[in-house]
Design a protein around this motif. Structure first.
Motif, PDB file in Angstrom:
ATOM      1  N   SER A 184       0.858  -1.186   0.000  1.00  0.00           N
ATOM      2  CA  SER A 184       0.000   0.000   0.000  1.00  0.00           C
ATOM      3  C   SER A 184       0.891   1.232   0.000  1.00  0.00           C
ATOM      4  CB  SER A 184      -0.884   0.009   1.254  1.00  0.00           C
ATOM      5  OG  SER A 184      -0.107   0.297   2.412  1.00  0.00           O
ATOM      6  N   PRO A 185       0.298   2.421  -0.144  1.00  0.00           N
ATOM      7  CA  PRO A 185       1.083   3.612   0.159  1.00  0.00           C
ATOM      8  C   PRO A 185       1.452   3.616   1.649  1.00  0.00           C
ATOM      9  CG  PRO A 185      -0.960   4.178  -0.988  1.00  0.00           C
ATOM     10  CD  PRO A 185      -1.076   2.751  -0.563  1.00  0.00           C
ATOM     11  N   VAL A 186       2.530   4.297   1.993  1.00  0.00           N
ATOM     12  CA  VAL A 186       2.783   4.611   3.396  1.00  0.00           C
ATOM     13  C   VAL A 186       1.932   5.814   3.770  1.00  0.00           C
ATOM     14  CG1 VAL A 186       4.501   5.357   5.084  1.00  0.00           C
ATOM     15  CG2 VAL A 186       5.115   3.688   3.340  1.00  0.00           C
ATOM     16  N   SER A 187       2.162   6.899   3.075  1.00  0.00           N
ATOM     17  CA  SER A 187       1.359   8.113   3.236  1.00  0.00           C
ATOM     18  C   SER A 187       0.549   8.322   1.971  1.00  0.00           C
ATOM     19  CB  SER A 187       2.260   9.325   3.473  1.00  0.00           C
ATOM     20  OG  SER A 187       1.518  10.527   3.377  1.00  0.00           O
ATOM     21  N   PRO A 188      -0.709   8.733   2.094  1.00  0.00           N
ATOM     22  CA  PRO A 188      -1.495   8.996   0.889  1.00  0.00           C
ATOM     23  C   PRO A 188      -1.153  10.321   0.235  1.00  0.00           C
ATOM     24  CG  PRO A 188      -2.809   9.457   2.836  1.00  0.00           C
ATOM     25  CD  PRO A 188      -1.503   8.884   3.323  1.00  0.00           C
ATOM     26  N   VAL A 189      -0.256  11.089   0.872  1.00  0.00           N
ATOM     27  CA  VAL A 189       0.106  12.410   0.358  1.00  0.00           C
ATOM     28  C   VAL A 189       1.625  12.524   0.269  1.00  0.00           C
ATOM     29  CG1 VAL A 189      -1.950  13.475   1.331  1.00  0.00           C
ATOM     30  CG2 VAL A 189       0.175  13.480   2.659  1.00  0.00           C
ATOM     31  N   LEU A 190       2.085  13.493  -0.515  1.00  0.00           N
ATOM     32  CA  LEU A 190       3.505  13.835  -0.571  1.00  0.00           C
ATOM     33  C   LEU A 190       3.877  14.670   0.656  1.00  0.00           C
ATOM     34  CD1 LEU A 190       3.680  14.810  -4.356  1.00  0.00           C
ATOM     35  CD2 LEU A 190       4.622  12.739  -3.310  1.00  0.00           C
ATOM     36  N   PRO A 191       5.168  14.788   0.974  1.00  0.00           N
ATOM     37  CA  PRO A 191       5.567  15.613   2.117  1.00  0.00           C
ATOM     38  C   PRO A 191       4.979  17.023   2.027  1.00  0.00           C
ATOM     39  CG  PRO A 191       7.440  14.341   1.341  1.00  0.00           C
ATOM     40  CD  PRO A 191       6.331  14.120   0.351  1.00  0.00           C
ATOM     41  N   PHE A 192       4.317  17.437   3.091  1.00  0.00           N
ATOM     42  CA  PHE A 192       3.653  18.741   3.130  1.00  0.00           C
ATOM     43  C   PHE A 192       4.576  19.773   3.776  1.00  0.00           C
ATOM     44  CE2 PHE A 192       1.963  15.664   6.201  1.00  0.00           C
ATOM     45  CZ  PHE A 192       2.389  16.217   7.401  1.00  0.00           C
ATOM     46  N   ALA A 193       4.049  20.967   4.019  1.00  0.00           N
ATOM     47  CA  ALA A 193       4.872  22.077   4.511  1.00  0.00           C
ATOM     48  C   ALA A 193       5.586  21.722   5.808  1.00  0.00           C
ATOM     49  CB  ALA A 193       4.006  23.312   4.707  1.00  0.00           C
ATOM     50  N   ALA A 194       6.820  22.202   5.955  1.00  0.00           N
ATOM     51  CA  ALA A 194       7.661  21.827   7.096  1.00  0.00           C
ATOM     52  C   ALA A 194       7.036  22.178   8.430  1.00  0.00           C
ATOM     53  CB  ALA A 194       9.034  22.498   6.968  1.00  0.00           C
ATOM     54  N   ASP A 195       6.330  23.290   8.517  1.00  0.00           N
ATOM     55  CA  ASP A 195       5.782  23.719   9.803  1.00  0.00           C
ATOM     56  C   ASP A 195       4.348  23.269  10.041  1.00  0.00           C
ATOM     57  OD1 ASP A 195       4.607  25.308   7.896  1.00  0.00           O
ATOM     58  OD2 ASP A 195       5.047  27.223   8.885  1.00  0.00           O
ATOM     59  N   ALA A 196       3.807  22.452   9.136  1.00  0.00           N
ATOM     60  CA  ALA A 196       2.431  21.971   9.285  1.00  0.00           C
ATOM     61  C   ALA A 196       2.394  20.747  10.190  1.00  0.00           C
ATOM     62  CB  ALA A 196       1.837  21.628   7.917  1.00  0.00           C
ATOM     63  N   ILE A 197       1.243  20.520  10.838  1.00  0.00           N
ATOM     64  CA  ILE A 197       1.100  19.353  11.708  1.00  0.00           C
ATOM     65  C   ILE A 197       0.390  18.193  11.007  1.00  0.00           C
ATOM     66  CG2 ILE A 197       1.178  20.747  13.802  1.00  0.00           C
ATOM     67  CD1 ILE A 197      -1.854  20.336  14.058  1.00  0.00           C
ATOM     68  N   ASN A 198      -0.173  18.448   9.831  1.00  0.00           N
ATOM     69  CA  ASN A 198      -0.744  17.377   9.016  1.00  0.00           C
ATOM     70  C   ASN A 198      -0.909  17.905   7.603  1.00  0.00           C
ATOM     71  OD1 ASN A 198      -3.318  18.761   8.893  1.00  0.00           O
ATOM     72  ND2 ASN A 198      -3.761  17.954  10.929  1.00  0.00           N
ATOM     73  N   SER A 199      -1.519  17.108   6.740  1.00  0.00           N
ATOM     74  CA  SER A 199      -1.636  17.506   5.340  1.00  0.00           C
ATOM     75  C   SER A 199      -2.809  18.437   5.092  1.00  0.00           C
ATOM     76  CB  SER A 199      -1.764  16.267   4.443  1.00  0.00           C
ATOM     77  OG  SER A 199      -2.895  15.495   4.806  1.00  0.00           O
ATOM     78  N   GLY A 200      -3.507  18.827   6.174  1.00  0.00           N
ATOM     79  CA  GLY A 200      -4.542  19.829   6.050  1.00  0.00           C
ATOM     80  C   GLY A 200      -5.908  19.265   5.720  1.00  0.00           C
ATOM     81  N   GLY A 201      -6.864  20.156   5.608  1.00  0.00           N
ATOM     82  CA  GLY A 201      -8.227  19.752   5.287  1.00  0.00           C
ATOM     83  C   GLY A 201      -8.984  19.241   6.503  1.00  0.00           C
ATOM     84  N   ASP A 202     -10.104  18.622   6.241  1.00  0.00           N
ATOM     85  CA  ASP A 202     -10.989  18.148   7.305  1.00  0.00           C
ATOM     86  C   ASP A 202     -10.808  16.664   7.599  1.00  0.00           C
ATOM     87  OD1 ASP A 202     -12.166  20.691   7.457  1.00  0.00           O
ATOM     88  OD2 ASP A 202     -13.518  20.212   5.780  1.00  0.00           O
ATOM     89  N   LEU A 203      -9.685  16.102   7.179  1.00  0.00           N
ATOM     90  CA  LEU A 203      -9.467  14.661   7.340  1.00  0.00           C
ATOM     91  C   LEU A 203      -8.156  14.413   8.082  1.00  0.00           C
ATOM     92  CD1 LEU A 203     -10.472  13.647   3.716  1.00  0.00           C
ATOM     93  CD2 LEU A 203     -11.803  13.150   5.766  1.00  0.00           C
ATOM     94  N   PRO A 204      -8.083  14.776   9.366  1.00  0.00           N
ATOM     95  CA  PRO A 204      -6.819  14.613  10.101  1.00  0.00           C
ATOM     96  C   PRO A 204      -6.366  13.167  10.243  1.00  0.00           C
ATOM     97  CG  PRO A 204      -8.621  15.144  11.600  1.00  0.00           C
ATOM     98  CD  PRO A 204      -9.151  15.334  10.220  1.00  0.00           C
ATOM     99  N   LEU A 205      -7.282  12.194  10.093  1.00  0.00           N
ATOM    100  CA  LEU A 205      -6.902  10.785  10.209  1.00  0.00           C
ATOM    101  C   LEU A 205      -6.350  10.220   8.899  1.00  0.00           C
ATOM    102  CD1 LEU A 205      -9.939   9.432  12.281  1.00  0.00           C
ATOM    103  CD2 LEU A 205      -7.722  10.208  13.113  1.00  0.00           C
ATOM    104  N   LYS A 206      -6.397  11.049   7.836  1.00  0.00           N
ATOM    105  CA  LYS A 206      -5.950  10.568   6.532  1.00  0.00           C
ATOM    106  C   LYS A 206      -4.468  10.215   6.521  1.00  0.00           C
ATOM    107  CE  LYS A 206      -5.415  13.575   3.147  1.00  0.00           C
ATOM    108  NZ  LYS A 206      -5.703  14.500   2.037  1.00  0.00           N
ATOM    109  N   ASP A 207      -3.632  10.998   7.192  1.00  0.00           N
ATOM    110  CA  ASP A 207      -2.186  10.837   7.064  1.00  0.00           C
ATOM    111  C   ASP A 207      -1.686   9.483   7.554  1.00  0.00           C
ATOM    112  OD1 ASP A 207      -2.161  13.364   6.015  1.00  0.00           O
ATOM    113  OD2 ASP A 207      -1.392  14.344   7.805  1.00  0.00           O
ATOM    114  N   SER A 208      -2.343   8.912   8.544  1.00  0.00           N
ATOM    115  CA  SER A 208      -1.925   7.602   9.069  1.00  0.00           C
ATOM    116  C   SER A 208      -2.894   6.494   8.644  1.00  0.00           C
ATOM    117  CB  SER A 208      -1.835   7.649  10.593  1.00  0.00           C
ATOM    118  OG  SER A 208      -3.096   7.961  11.165  1.00  0.00           O
ATOM    119  N   HIS A 209      -3.666   6.735   7.609  1.00  0.00           N
ATOM    120  CA  HIS A 209      -4.706   5.785   7.196  1.00  0.00           C
ATOM    121  C   HIS A 209      -4.144   4.395   6.920  1.00  0.00           C
ATOM    122  CE1 HIS A 209      -8.708   4.843   5.457  1.00  0.00           C
ATOM    123  NE2 HIS A 209      -8.006   4.019   4.683  1.00  0.00           N
TER     124      HIS A 209
END
Length: 461
Positions: free
Chosen positions: A375-400
């Motif tokens: 599977s993918p590890v992360s569903p997204v590419l590396p996001f901004a350095a100072d961000a705490i997640n990839s944004g949006g209304d789906l905070p559980l997406k990053d570790s899905h």
């Protein structure tokens, strides 16, 4: 072009030490110079033990010259995530809220590496209490991705991922409770293994918590596992000691049944470049003779919300045990999680635990028909350095794709499988049946050898 000493694999270092063609002292100096050049940009280190590391390297040099190495990793540089205790060094857990005091003893994994002769160069960074799959911390300066300094390393083994990519020696240890080894490995373009729960003794032990290596090669991760999987009585949840042939990485993959988990059940999709890289990896396995079959997402939002609620309650308990003036120093994301947990009833908290058990059962059942699942590890590419997640209304997406295997206790690894158009790494997750840590390493080793060679590693700007 000759490989710089800091970039040599642990296996190559040991071979050169054995033949007296390299000294641990010159290798350690090369690693320390590399850290000095990179640290102003990436800030991967919490502390660097330069003098102690050089003194240990001189001792290792004398032993190799005498033909009496101290162990199977004698003179090999390693870094440890700062929450893996080493005697005498404070453990801030990434948070300004933590009272700093020297650790009274080496944690099990640190003790096993030292017994094997490895030399601890220093400790790497993490976000507050390991709560994020990202780098920001209220204690450490912001750790940045060596491939692009404006991008995140992932977390919570943020510094370990950056250190491995930057060439701070060959072996790095992180911890993983929801993807904290694999996400930084993916974002930083290195290999990372989350072993089966209990395979590597941890102190204090906890459900879902594991320790695993981040390295540039699968063979180096196997070398690390050979040392850190040795027993320690302090971990009352650890597996019985097992004589695993960690160095036997060759495997014929013909006929293996591999599940391809790619499409989430929610109303979002994996980023197009990540999806394409994972599909290309699946095709490579098919060309090697494996049978690859799609796997439907077995998780539900109730299961994931239960997991999130359980860990937000952990934040509340952690802060409640501190004086208010100290708790106020924790990162805003920790305080926000703790505040939310205060709205949960006791019944909802117990239900959260129950839903995590349901997630565990569903994960084992869905993956059992397959030898491995990719599977993918992360569903997204590396996001901004100072961000705490990839944004949006789906905070559980990053570790899905990652957290499920912590709760099922299955081994899972991240291995590079491509680069984005903008030069950002993409990781492929390989998970195996519970206890088949060696199988995951073997399949990763096959993929490593079958893939296109890694592009040149990043250099300080």
């Amino acid at each position: 072009m000759k490989t710089p000493l800091y970039a040599l694999s642990a296996a190559d270092l040991l071979s050169n030490y054995r033949q007296r063609e390299l000294s641990p002292v010159e290798v350690m100096q090369s690693v320390l110079d590399r850290i000095e050049h990179w640290e102003p940009g990436i800030r991967a280190m919490y502390v660097v033990h330069a003098e102690q590391a050089l003194a240990a390297a001189r001792s290792a040099e004398a032993r190799w010259l005498a033909g009496t190495p101290n162990g199977p990793l004698d003179g090999v540089p390693v870094t440890l995530k700062e929450n893996i205790a080493t005697r005498g060094t404070p453990v801030p857990l990434g948070s300004a809220a933590t009272v700093l005091a020297p650790a009274p003893a080496d944690a099990p994994a640190a003790a096993r590496l030292l017994e094997a002769g490895a030399i601890v160069v220093g400790k790497t960074t993490m976000p507050d209490f390991g709560f994020l799959g990202a780098a920001p911390s209220s204690f450490h300066p912001l750790t940045r991705n060596p491939w692009k300094l404006d991008r995140n390393t992932g977390g919570s083994s943020s510094g370990a991922g950056a250190a491995a990519a930057a060439g701070y020696g060959p072996l790095h240890l992180g911890t993983d409770i929801g993807g904290s080894v694999r996400i930084p490995a993916s974002f930083c373009g290195v290999f990372g293994l989350k072993p089966s729960h209990g395979r590597v003794p941890v102190h204090p032990p906890a459900a879902a918590r594991v320790i695993g290596p981040l390295t540039r090669t699968v063979a180096d991760a196997a070398l690390a596992m050979q040392a850190i999987s040795r027993p320690d009585a302090r971990d009352y949840m650890s597996l019985p000691p097992q004589d695993i042939a960690w160095q036997q990485l060759e495997r014929d993959i013909r006929g293996l049944r591999i599940g391809l988990w790619l499409d989430p059940s929610g109303d979002w999709q994996v980023d197009a470049e990540v999806r394409a890289a994972v599909l290309a990896a699946a095709h490579l396995f098919e060309q090697g003779g494996a049978v690859v079959e799609p796997v439907r997402d077995w998780t539900t939002m109730d299961m994931r919300i239960g997991m999130a609620h359980f860990f937000t309650m952990r934040c509340r308990v952690d802060l409640a045990g501190m004086p208010p003036e100290r708790a106020s120093l924790a990162a805003g994301y920790i305080r926000k999680a703790a505040e939310f947990a205060g709205t949960l009833t006791p019944e909802q908290t117990f239900q959260a635990f129950t839903r995590m058990q349901q997630l565990r059962e569903a994960t084992v059942a869905a993956t059992q028909p397959y030898d491995f699942v990719i599977s993918p590890v992360s569903p997204v590419l590396p996001f901004a350095a100072d961000a705490i997640n990839s944004g949006g209304d789906l905070p559980l997406k990053d570790s899905h794709f990652t957290a499920v295997f912590n709760h099922s206790e299955q081994p899972a690894a991240s291995i590079p499988c491509g680069m984005s158009r903008d030069g950002l790494p993409i990781g492929l997750q390989i998970s195996g049946r519970r206890f088949d840590d060696l199988g995951v390493l073997q399949l990763a080793h096959w993929f490593e050898r079958a893939s296109e060679p890694q592009r040149q590693w990043p250099e300080p700007h």
